[in-house]
Scaffold this motif. Structure first.
Motif, PDB file in Angstrom:
ATOM      1  N   ARG A  98      16.887   6.366 -11.955  1.00  9.64           N
ATOM      2  CA  ARG A  98      17.336   5.246 -11.123  1.00  9.64           C
ATOM      3  C   ARG A  98      16.182   4.918 -10.182  1.00  9.64           C
ATOM      4  N   TYR A  99      16.172   3.688  -9.668  1.00  8.53           N
ATOM      5  CA  TYR A  99      15.068   3.217  -8.837  1.00  8.53           C
ATOM      6  C   TYR A  99      15.533   2.816  -7.454  1.00  8.53           C
ATOM      7  N   ARG A 100      14.643   3.041  -6.484  1.00  6.27           N
ATOM      8  CA  ARG A 100      14.825   2.600  -5.099  1.00  6.27           C
ATOM      9  C   ARG A 100      13.644   1.694  -4.771  1.00  6.27           C
ATOM     10  N   TYR A 101      13.918   0.551  -4.153  1.00  3.40           N
ATOM     11  CA  TYR A 101      12.907  -0.462  -3.887  1.00  3.40           C
ATOM     12  C   TYR A 101      12.642  -0.558  -2.396  1.00  3.40           C
ATOM     13  N   VAL A 102      11.362  -0.420  -2.010  1.00  3.65           N
ATOM     14  CA  VAL A 102      10.964  -0.516  -0.610  1.00  3.65           C
ATOM     15  C   VAL A 102       9.920  -1.621  -0.508  1.00  3.65           C
ATOM     16  N   GLU A 103      10.306  -2.744   0.097  1.00  2.53           N
ATOM     17  CA  GLU A 103       9.345  -3.835   0.282  1.00  2.53           C
ATOM     18  C   GLU A 103       8.405  -3.475   1.431  1.00  2.53           C
ATOM     19  N   PHE A 104       7.123  -3.787   1.251  1.00  2.00           N
ATOM     20  CA  PHE A 104       6.149  -3.573   2.326  1.00  2.00           C
ATOM     21  C   PHE A 104       5.147  -4.709   2.323  1.00  2.00           C
ATOM     22  N   ARG A 105       4.447  -4.830   3.428  1.00  2.00           N
ATOM     23  CA  ARG A 105       3.411  -5.866   3.581  1.00  2.00           C
ATOM     24  C   ARG A 105       2.060  -5.170   3.649  1.00  2.00           C
ATOM     25  N   PRO A 106       1.230  -5.348   2.643  1.00  2.84           N
ATOM     26  CA  PRO A 106      -0.072  -4.665   2.613  1.00  2.84           C
ATOM     27  C   PRO A 106      -1.093  -5.331   3.536  1.00  2.84           C
ATOM     28  N   VAL A 107      -0.974  -5.075   4.824  1.00  3.12           N
ATOM     29  CA  VAL A 107      -1.882  -5.694   5.790  1.00  3.12           C
ATOM     30  C   VAL A 107      -3.235  -5.001   5.846  1.00  3.12           C
ATOM     31  N   LEU A 108      -3.303  -3.749   5.430  1.00  5.71           N
ATOM     32  CA  LEU A 108      -4.565  -3.014   5.333  1.00  5.71           C
ATOM     33  C   LEU A 108      -4.722  -2.528   3.906  1.00  5.71           C
ATOM     34  N   HIS A 109      -5.908  -2.723   3.349  1.00  6.59           N
ATOM     35  CA  HIS A 109      -6.167  -2.278   1.979  1.00  6.59           C
ATOM     36  C   HIS A 109      -7.662  -2.232   1.733  1.00  6.59           C
ATOM     37  N   ALA A 110      -8.035  -1.466   0.746  1.00  9.68           N
ATOM     38  CA  ALA A 110      -9.439  -1.414   0.330  1.00  9.68           C
ATOM     39  C   ALA A 110      -9.846  -2.770  -0.222  1.00  9.68           C
ATOM     40  N   PRO A 111     -11.107  -3.151  -0.039  1.00 13.66           N
ATOM     41  CA  PRO A 111     -11.559  -4.452  -0.531  1.00 13.66           C
ATOM     42  C   PRO A 111     -11.270  -4.672  -2.020  1.00 13.66           C
ATOM     43  N   LEU A 112     -11.281  -3.612  -2.807  1.00 15.03           N
ATOM     44  CA  LEU A 112     -11.051  -3.798  -4.239  1.00 15.03           C
ATOM     45  C   LEU A 112      -9.635  -4.275  -4.557  1.00 15.03           C
ATOM     46  N   LEU A 113      -8.721  -4.213  -3.580  1.00 20.85           N
ATOM     47  CA  LEU A 113      -7.346  -4.685  -3.782  1.00 20.85           C
ATOM     48  C   LEU A 113      -7.106  -6.096  -3.254  1.00 20.85           C
ATOM     49  N   ALA A 114      -8.131  -6.750  -2.728  1.00 22.59           N
ATOM     50  CA  ALA A 114      -7.971  -8.060  -2.100  1.00 22.59           C
ATOM     51  C   ALA A 114      -7.329  -9.080  -3.040  1.00 22.59           C
ATOM     52  N   ASP A 115      -7.721  -9.103  -4.297  1.00 25.63           N
ATOM     53  CA  ASP A 115      -7.142 -10.066  -5.239  1.00 25.63           C
ATOM     54  C   ASP A 115      -5.683  -9.748  -5.531  1.00 25.63           C
ATOM     55  N   TRP A 116      -5.321  -8.483  -5.524  1.00 23.44           N
ATOM     56  CA  TRP A 116      -3.960  -8.077  -5.859  1.00 23.44           C
ATOM     57  C   TRP A 116      -3.002  -8.298  -4.702  1.00 23.44           C
TER      58      TRP A 116
END
Length: 99
Positions: A77-95
């Motif tokens: 079974r799955y649990r869903y947690v929405e989050f806002r990626p305000v900080l991330h490595a530069p390689l994730l900028a497009d994602w």
């Protein structure tokens, strides 16, 4: 675009999981190819897994996981947690898109 940490909890013995794991991983790979899934893997404890995903809404993400072989076969079974990626490595900028 909304981002989610999706946590699975396994509901069956390991032997049952192993019989479905290949189809489950192929399904998640299709999600990677579609740009829905960023990464996925089992928890170190063996109790479940974690998947980072994105979609237009939680309903869209829930619909994606409803077709996962682990769900269809009653393995997790799955649990869903929405989050806002305000900080991330530069390689994730497009994602992640703009912060």
């Amino acid at each position: 675009m909304k981002h989610f940490l999706v946590e699975s909890t396994y509901l069956v013995p390991l032997a049952t999981l192993e019989a479905v794991r290949g189809a489950h991983r192929a399904y998640l790979q299709a999600g990677i190819d579609q740009g829905i899934v960023l990464c996925a893997g089992p928890q170190a404890s063996g109790a479940g897994g974690v998947v980072l995903v994105r979609g237009d809404s939680q309903a869209t993400i829930e619909a994606f996981f409803a077709s996962d072989p682990f769900v269809r076969e009653g393995c997790a079974r799955y649990r869903y947690v929405e989050f806002r990626p305000v900080l991330h490595a530069p390689l994730l900028a497009d994602w992640t898109g703009p912060a």
